[in-house]
Scaffold this active site. Structure first.
Site, mmCIF file in Angstrom:
data_model
loop_
_atom_site.group_PDB
_atom_site.id
_atom_site.type_symbol
_atom_site.label_atom_id
_atom_site.label_comp_id
_atom_site.label_asym_id
_atom_site.label_seq_id
_atom_site.Cartn_x
_atom_site.Cartn_y
_atom_site.Cartn_z
ATOM 1 N N ASP A 15 -7.040 -21.243 16.460
ATOM 2 C CA ASP A 15 -7.355 -21.646 15.088
ATOM 3 C C ASP A 15 -7.288 -23.160 14.862
ATOM 4 O O ASP A 15 -6.865 -23.627 13.807
ATOM 5 C CB ASP A 15 -6.432 -20.924 14.085
ATOM 6 C CG ASP A 15 -6.435 -19.432 14.347
ATOM 7 O OD1 ASP A 15 -7.531 -18.891 14.531
ATOM 8 O OD2 ASP A 15 -5.358 -18.822 14.397
ATOM 9 N N HIS A 43 -14.008 -17.219 14.929
ATOM 10 C CA HIS A 43 -14.544 -18.567 14.814
ATOM 11 C C HIS A 43 -15.275 -18.735 13.487
ATOM 12 O O HIS A 43 -16.132 -17.931 13.135
ATOM 13 C CB HIS A 43 -15.461 -18.874 16.003
ATOM 14 C CG HIS A 43 -14.701 -18.964 17.293
ATOM 15 N ND1 HIS A 43 -15.280 -19.170 18.499
ATOM 16 C CD2 HIS A 43 -13.366 -18.885 17.534
ATOM 17 C CE1 HIS A 43 -14.332 -19.210 19.435
ATOM 18 N NE2 HIS A 43 -13.170 -19.029 18.870
HETATM 19 P P1 IMO Z 1 -9.174 -17.959 18.057
HETATM 20 O O1 IMO Z 1 -10.198 -17.910 19.149
HETATM 21 C C1 IMO Z 1 -5.013 -17.353 16.952
HETATM 22 C C2 IMO Z 1 -2.745 -14.336 19.177
HETATM 23 C C3 IMO Z 1 -2.228 -13.155 18.380
HETATM 24 C C4 IMO Z 1 -0.949 -12.837 19.172
HETATM 25 C C5 IMO Z 1 -1.357 -13.103 20.613
HETATM 26 C C6 IMO Z 1 -1.782 -11.864 21.380
HETATM 27 O O2 IMO Z 1 -9.683 -17.616 16.707
HETATM 28 O O3 IMO Z 1 -8.393 -19.226 18.082
HETATM 29 P P2 IMO Z 1 -3.978 -10.369 21.358
HETATM 30 O O4 IMO Z 1 -4.597 -9.548 20.264
HETATM 31 O O5 IMO Z 1 -4.863 -11.441 21.901
HETATM 32 O O6 IMO Z 1 -3.360 -9.519 22.439
HETATM 33 O O7 IMO Z 1 -2.729 -11.105 20.645
HETATM 34 O O8 IMO Z 1 -2.462 -14.004 20.541
HETATM 35 N N1 IMO Z 1 -4.187 -14.585 19.079
HETATM 36 C C7 IMO Z 1 -4.743 -15.572 18.348
HETATM 37 N N2 IMO Z 1 -4.188 -16.474 17.507
HETATM 38 N N3 IMO Z 1 -6.345 -17.409 17.172
HETATM 39 C C8 IMO Z 1 -6.908 -16.550 18.041
HETATM 40 O O9 IMO Z 1 -8.192 -16.699 18.422
HETATM 41 C C9 IMO Z 1 -6.120 -15.548 18.646
HETATM 42 N N4 IMO Z 1 -6.364 -14.535 19.505
HETATM 43 C C10 IMO Z 1 -5.173 -13.971 19.773
HETATM 44 O O10 IMO Z 1 -1.938 -13.510 17.049
HETATM 45 O O11 IMO Z 1 0.071 -13.756 18.848
HETATM 46 MG MG MG Z 2 -9.728 -18.526 14.952
#
Ligand code: IMO
Ligand code: MG
Length: 330
Positions: A15, A43
């Site tokens: 994020d 995204h």
């Molecule tokens: P973008 O691409 C923020 C976090 C989840 C959790 C950990 C594991 O939008 O930046 P998962 O479902 O992947 O097994 O969860 O990873 N998490 C993210 N946090 N942005 C994301 O994607 C995330 N994808 C997974 O909150 O802590």
């Molecule tokens: Mg994101």
């Protein structure tokens, strides 16, 4: 044959605004490719004032570019087609969207296990990511080629100038993150080569960070006591720190500069973009967390410019540093 590959990825816990950067520069490439993760990503892209959200499809589609979901990704077929229909409805050319035959499929069983066992313990997004990758490693997984219509399958060829779009981020990487508070894929540039090119083809590594830290999901580094700091609580609202995928409130903290430097150095970032400077300016409080003699310490600045200068001085020895304070342009 490819000319070169540039890589965009996140330097913190997700994020950071990777989608914004990817959309802003996609027009300079022939293909935009995702190499990791699945619908756990979220995204956000602004075209003018209009906001779009995607979870699995790379941002290239917004700029009319071939958009590929690579073999190291995991795909929820229903969600993939929901996203295709959404983009089609919004007027984008969805014939540009392709999935590797070798991407793995997320099943309802994967989602059920994630929701029942992992979501509470680890704060996962509940999208079935870890169980899908587990089945891949156990070699009992299901491949996209058997579940996705031929028209959407990728022939595996990379051509021209390639932009690789990362999902999740440095501290969520399965190898380098704070295990087990990570995701189940490789989020660093080394993994972009899983799309099918040699590391020799990498030209630029664009790292995206935010001027403060945030995390969604369980993590001892982000304790609930952060919610006792009224400035940080205000920052959640000012920065609209709510999950794109889960709508959960993200916990925020002051930028951990040592971690950012370490992430930049380990991943070989050539260009660093630090987003959301406008949000911190709106808060009008400027703090950075540093480690001094093994003790965490907060440094406070009187204005955004002096904080930027401090960050610049510490990071410019390693890469180009750009500050951004606008939600649609760099
Ligand atoms: P973008 O691409 C923020 C976090 C989840 C959790 C950990 C594991 O939008 O930046 P998962 O479902 O992947 O097994 O969860 O990873 N998490 C993210 N946090 N942005 C994301 O994607 C995330 N994808 C997974 O909150 O802590
Ligand atoms: Mg994101």
């Amino acid at each position: 044959m490819i000319d070169y590959a540039d890589i965009i990825f996140g330097l913190a816990w997700g994020d950071e605004g990777k989608g914004k950067i990817s959309n802003a520069i996609s027009k300079n490439y022939d293909m935009v490719c995702r190499w990791n993760g699945g619908p756990n990503a979220g995204h956000t892209v602004y075209l003018g004032d209009k906001k779009y959200k995607t979870h699995i499809i790379p941002c290239g589609v917004f700029q009319n570019k071939l958009s590929v979901i690579g073999p190291n990704c995991v795909v929820n077929v229903d969600k993939f087609f929901d996203e295709i229909n959404y983009l089609k409805y919004e007027g984008f050319d969805t014939s540009l969207i392709k999935v590797s035959e070798k991407a793995h499929i997320i099943t309802q069983e994967h989602i059920n296990y994630d929701l029942k066992v992992l979501k509470e313990k680890l704060g996962t997004t509940g999208q079935g990511i870890a169980p899908a990758y587990a089945d891949k490693m156990l070699r009992v997984g299901k491949l996209a080629k058997d579940f996705i219509d031929k028209q959407y399958l990728w022939d595996g060829e990379l051509k021209g100038k390639i932009l690789c779009e990362g999902a999740q981020s440095f501290w969520l990487d399965i190898n380098y993150g704070d295990y087990p508070y990570v995701t189940s894929s490789e989020t660093l540039p080394y993994s972009a080569c899983s799309l099918g090119f040699s590391p020799k083809k990498i030209r630029s590594i664009i790292g995206v960070a935010k001027i403060y830290d945030s995390k969604s999901g369980v993590d001892p580094l982000f304790p609930n006591s952060l919610l006792e700091d009224s400035a940080l609580v205000k920052l959640i609202e000012l920065g609209q720190e709510y999950g794109t995928t889960t709508k959960r409130k993200r916990l925020v903290n002051w930028l951990d500069l040592n971690r950012l430097i370490s992430a930049v150095r380990k991943s070989g970032v050539t260009n660093l973009i630090i987003n959301k400077c406008d949000t911190l300016e709106a808060l009008n409080l400027f703090k950075i967390k540093v480690e001094y003699k093994n003790q965490p310490q907060l440094i406070e600045f009187d204005c955004l410019n002096s904080m930027k200068k401090y960050i610049f001085d510490h990071l410019s020895p390693y890469c180009e540093v750009i500050f951004s304070g606008n939600k649609s342009i760099i």
